[in-house]
Design a protein around this motif. Structure first.
Motif, PDB file in Angstrom:
ATOM      1  N   ILE A 166       0.839  -1.201   0.000  1.00  0.00           N
ATOM      2  CA  ILE A 166       0.000   0.000   0.000  1.00  0.00           C
ATOM      3  C   ILE A 166       0.870   1.247   0.000  1.00  0.00           C
ATOM      4  O   ILE A 166       0.656   2.189  -0.772  1.00  0.00           O
ATOM      5  N   MET A 167       1.892   1.264   0.857  1.00  0.00           N
ATOM      6  CA  MET A 167       2.754   2.436   0.973  1.00  0.00           C
ATOM      7  C   MET A 167       3.535   2.707  -0.307  1.00  0.00           C
ATOM      8  O   MET A 167       3.812   3.863  -0.640  1.00  0.00           O
ATOM      9  N   ALA A 168       3.901   1.643  -1.019  1.00  0.00           N
ATOM     10  CA  ALA A 168       4.713   1.804  -2.229  1.00  0.00           C
ATOM     11  C   ALA A 168       3.998   2.613  -3.302  1.00  0.00           C
ATOM     12  O   ALA A 168       4.643   3.257  -4.141  1.00  0.00           O
ATOM     13  N   ASN A 345      17.304  11.633  -0.692  1.00  0.00           N
ATOM     14  CA  ASN A 345      16.749  11.797  -2.037  1.00  0.00           C
ATOM     15  C   ASN A 345      16.404  10.459  -2.694  1.00  0.00           C
ATOM     16  O   ASN A 345      16.556  10.289  -3.911  1.00  0.00           O
ATOM     17  N   MET A 346      15.952   9.526  -1.879  1.00  0.00           N
ATOM     18  CA  MET A 346      15.564   8.220  -2.417  1.00  0.00           C
ATOM     19  C   MET A 346      14.165   8.303  -2.996  1.00  0.00           C
ATOM     20  O   MET A 346      13.320   9.081  -2.545  1.00  0.00           O
ATOM     21  N   LYS A 347      13.899   7.495  -4.012  1.00  0.00           N
ATOM     22  CA  LYS A 347      12.555   7.412  -4.568  1.00  0.00           C
ATOM     23  C   LYS A 347      11.670   6.611  -3.623  1.00  0.00           C
ATOM     24  O   LYS A 347      12.154   5.901  -2.740  1.00  0.00           O
ATOM     25  N   ARG A 348      10.362   6.712  -3.854  1.00  0.00           N
ATOM     26  CA  ARG A 348       9.403   6.115  -2.936  1.00  0.00           C
ATOM     27  C   ARG A 348       9.595   4.601  -2.782  1.00  0.00           C
ATOM     28  O   ARG A 348       9.637   4.094  -1.653  1.00  0.00           O
ATOM     29  N   LEU A 349       9.697   3.890  -3.865  1.00  0.00           N
ATOM     30  CA  LEU A 349       9.768   2.435  -3.799  1.00  0.00           C
ATOM     31  C   LEU A 349      11.029   1.935  -3.081  1.00  0.00           C
ATOM     32  O   LEU A 349      10.923   1.089  -2.181  1.00  0.00           O
TER      33      LEU A 349
END
Length: 444
Positions: A166-168, A345-349
């Motif tokens: 869900i969070m991804a 600065n990481m992406k969401r996934l």
């Protein structure tokens, strides 16, 4: 500090549902009914309602507005506050690390609990719970094995895979949409369950108990401490979850109205849980004398298995508990996930995956000590985080800034009273919660 490309809630309704989901958790379902029972029904509810009103109109509003003003989680928001007052952003970011870590630690402990919930939800669907009958040795033995060290590895992994899936998807497409489905269903199912329980023979004794008031009990200071502690943790005030959800809120949304809605729905969920559990125990001829995990995973199973339609009741109940658990855990993990996005600065996934692996690995390892783990975090880290957030917003940011941020998007001015209440009353109560946790062994 706010990133224009930053994900956020698409509507105020979605924001409210997500905040309600974060607040509606195990405290509402297994601890609130116990407090109502232990302290004498309405004798507990009166101070509890007063505490909810106070906290929702100070701490909840403050954390929502604080996060929105910074457009960041605890570290970014705290950094904004110290930069504003002292010209030193780094100082606030270092302090903001405390509630961020607190959120991760609480989420890890909660992962074990949600793993239990997933297992018992499956057992309710498969008929495994119903097959235990009313043999307390069998029922207790099942939970004992589940809650032991390394006893529930598979279900913890499954629970976290579902939650992080869900969070991804992000805030609007993941967390918001999931809560828009789970929260209405939770309330609908709880209402249906409460109606069914009300029709059972003997259930009326439970309602009489709930609505009984002992005026002499209101003079006990411990009652007020426990009522405040329950309201404090039920509303999910810890300087992390509400701050990070507030950071995803649009500038034209009304945080005052949102805070009031969260308080109303959270209290309604707690009352519905009490209206299900206490009358159910009364109908089953049981005394509501034990709280914590034993209530949900031992005593209530015995009651459900002894009532007409108990198998269906169990399925509905554990569905409600599942929704409450998942909605809460995604809120707890959101602050550390967002921190990786903001700081590295990481992406969401990838950020979600990193926190997911850490959370899952540690949760599997601490199953044998999860009770002590949760006591430490909820009794000390949570009130400390709430206090620090209150100081940062109400003390360091200043009256003019606080009122501007609180009233931004509001339908009407809330009034200058919110500032002294937040600055003096709320922050003092956070200290009381922390001291009570130390002296009394915990109030959360």
């Amino acid at each position: 500090m706010e990133d224009k490309k930053r994900d956020g809630f698409s509507s105020q309704v979605g924001f409210i549902m997500a905040c309600v989901g974060s607040a509606v958790g195990m405290g509402n379902i297994w601890r609130f009914p116990i407090m109502v029972s232990m302290w004498g029904g309405m004798t507990f509810l009166i101070p509890y309602f007063l505490c909810v009103i106070l906290i929702s109109q100070s701490g909840v509003i403050g954390e929502m507005a604080f996060g929105r003003s910074a457009g960041a989680g605890p570290m970014g928001a705290f950094g904004m506050a110290t930069k504003k007052r002292f010209g030193n952003q780094r100082l606030g970011e270092m302090v903001g690390f405390i509630p961020t870590v607190g959120s991760l630690l609480l989420a890890i402990g909660y992962s074990c609990v949600v793993g239990w919930i997933f297992k018992y939800f499956f057992l309710s669907l498969s008929g495994g719970i119903f097959q235990m009958g009313q043999d307390m040795d069998v029922i207790g033995g099942m939970f004992g094995r589940t809650a032991s060290a390394w006893g529930n590895n598979l279900w913890i992994v499954i629970a976290l895979l579902c939650s992080f899936a869900i969070m991804a998807f992000g805030i609007a497409s993941g967390i918001e949409q999931a809560n828009k489905v789970m929260m209405p269903l939770l309330f609908f199912l709880f209402i249906a369950l409460s109606v069914y329980i009300a029709l059972l023979p003997g259930a009326s004794a439970g309602y009489r108990y709930i609505f009984t008031i002992h005026l002499e009990g209101l003079s006990d200071p411990l009652l007020w401490i426990f009522a405040f502690g329950q309201a404090f943790f039920s509303l999910s005030i810890a300087g992390n979850g509400t701050v990070i959800y507030g950071s995803y809120l649009k500038k034209d949304e009304d945080v005052v109205a949102s805070a009031r809605s969260v308080a109303v729905f959270d209290t309604l969920a707690a009352l519905l849980a009490a209206f299900v559990i206490i009358p159910a125990m009364a109908a089953g001829g049981a005394e509501l004398s034990s709280g914590g995990p034993g209530l949900m995973f031992i005593f209530l199973i015995n009651v459900f298995n002894g009532m007409p339609g108990g198998r269906i009741v169990g399925i509905i109940f554990y569905t409600c508990v599942l929704f409450a658990g998942v909605s809460s855990i995604i809120n707890l993990y959101e602050a550390p996930v967002a921190t990786l996005q903001e700081r590295l600065n990481m992406k969401r996934l990838p950020a979600t995956a990193v926190i997911g692996v850490i959370g899952c690995a540690v949760a599997v390892c601490i199953q044998g000590i999860v009770s002590d783990w949760m006591d430490f975090v909820s009794n000390y880290m949570c009130p400390l985080g709430a206090f620090l957030a209150g100081v940062m917003f109400f003390w360091l940011c200043g009256k003019q800034f606080v009122l501007e941020q609180v009233e931004m998007g509001a339908a009407r001015p809330i009034g200058s009273w919110v500032y002294p209440v937040g600055k003096y009353v709320y922050c003092t109560l956070c200290i009381v919660a922390l001291v009570a946790g130390i002296v009394l062994g915990g109030i959360g």
